[in-house]
Design an enzyme around this catalytic site. Structure first.
Site, PDB file in Angstrom:
ATOM      1  N   PRO A 105       1.145  -1.151   0.283  1.00  0.00           N
ATOM      2  CA  PRO A 105       0.102   0.309  -0.706  1.00  0.00           C
ATOM      3  C   PRO A 105       1.205   1.350  -0.296  1.00  0.00           C
ATOM      4  CG  PRO A 105      -0.329  -1.226   1.589  1.00  0.00           C
ATOM      5  CD  PRO A 105       0.874  -1.689   1.469  1.00  0.00           C
ATOM      6  N   GLU A 106       0.806   2.191  -1.208  1.00  0.00           N
ATOM      7  CA  GLU A 106       1.660   3.177  -0.812  1.00  0.00           C
ATOM      8  C   GLU A 106       0.515   4.464  -0.871  1.00  0.00           C
ATOM      9  OE1 GLU A 106       4.282   3.813  -4.271  1.00  0.00           O
ATOM     10  OE2 GLU A 106       4.450   1.737  -4.229  1.00  0.00           O
TER      11      GLU A 106
END
Ligand code: ZN
Length: 275
Positions: free
Chosen positions: A2-3
């Protein structure tokens, strides 16, 4: 992993669900995350009414009157709404109950995520206090970025991944932004012209804003708080596409290692030397 867009998407999806709600119970089923979960976090968080939900870099912040919960999703973490009474899955390590209204579960098979207790101002927590500027804020502009580019010979891609300079631009979005700016990821940051620096800044903002609008990128099993996948994967121009034709010029996309990370680029659209 997850960015920034994925965390922003989790943040936006949870806002209407838990804002103003009070935590009645926080259950830790496995405290061996990337950092051990604070032993008394359940007592600290009990009775916390969520006054604000925000994102800083890749951290999700749930802020109340007496303190805050700081979440990091590591490589494979997610926080999603479960039905009350639904069977807990093997990697649901933490549960957050808001009375009988909402049940949130933190799921993380690889356990690189973490949960911290912060004060009333989570931004002064040691993990957050020294972070660089937010890429979608006005502070991330070409004069700020140019000052950092001029004083280093590290590859431009490495500078984009440096959280002390700009936060939340991970490997996917750094690769995509450099393609849009027509700049090869391995070029020395100090070799970029003012116009190229401006183009990289604009591309970083554009690609992240577009990814946020599409709900992030689902590569493996990322879903937002409501269990919905991100749709940005369809917009990827270079990331993970080595050997496939460039969507702009049909040249084969190349892969190389820059700053210890896989980088993807089109050798024609992103020449190694400035044109
Ligand atoms: Zn191309």
């Amino acid at each position: 992993m997850p960015e920034l867009p994925e965390v922003e998407s989790i943040c936006r999806s949870l806002k209407p669900i838990i804002l103003g709600e009070t935590i009645t119970e926080l259950l830790v089923h496995n405290d061996k995350l990337r950092w051990p979960v604070l032993a008394n976090i359940s007592e600290q968080a009990g009775g916390l009414t969520i006054r604000n939900i925000a994102r800083r870099a890749k951290y999700l912040l749930m802020v109340g009157d007496k303190g805050s919960l700081i979440w990091h999703f590591g490589m494979s973490g997610s926080l999603r709404v479960a039905s009350i009474g639904e069977e807990r899955r093997r990697h649901d390590h933490v549960e957050l109950l808001f009375g009988d209204k909402v049940l949130l579960r933190f799921y993380d098979p690889r356990k690189f995520g973490s949960l911290h207790w912060g004060g009333r101002d989570p931004l002064v927590h040691p993990l957050l206090v020294n972070l660089g500027v937010e890429p979608l804020s006005e502070q991330f502009n070409s004069s700020y970025f140019a000052a950092h580019c001029r004083k280093t010979t590290v590859p431009i891609k490495g500078l984009l991944l440096n959280a002390a300079v700009v936060v939340g631009v991970g490997n996917i979005y750094a690769s995509e932004a450099l393609f849009r700016a027509g700049v090869n990821p391995s070029r020395s940051a100090s070799s970029l012209s003012s116009a190229e620096i401006e183009a990289v800044c604009r591309a970083v903002r554009d690609v992240l804003a577009q990814a946020v609008a599409s709900g992030g990128t689902t590569l493996r099993d990322y879903v937002n708080g409501k269990g919905e996948p991100g749709l940005f994967k369809d917009c990827l121009m270079v990331y993970g596409r080595h050997g496939e034709p460039c969507k702009a010029c049909s040249t084969k996309i190349c892969r190389s290692v820059v700053s210890n990370r896989s980088s993807f680029f089109c050798p024609l659209c992103q020449p190694i030397r400035s044109l």
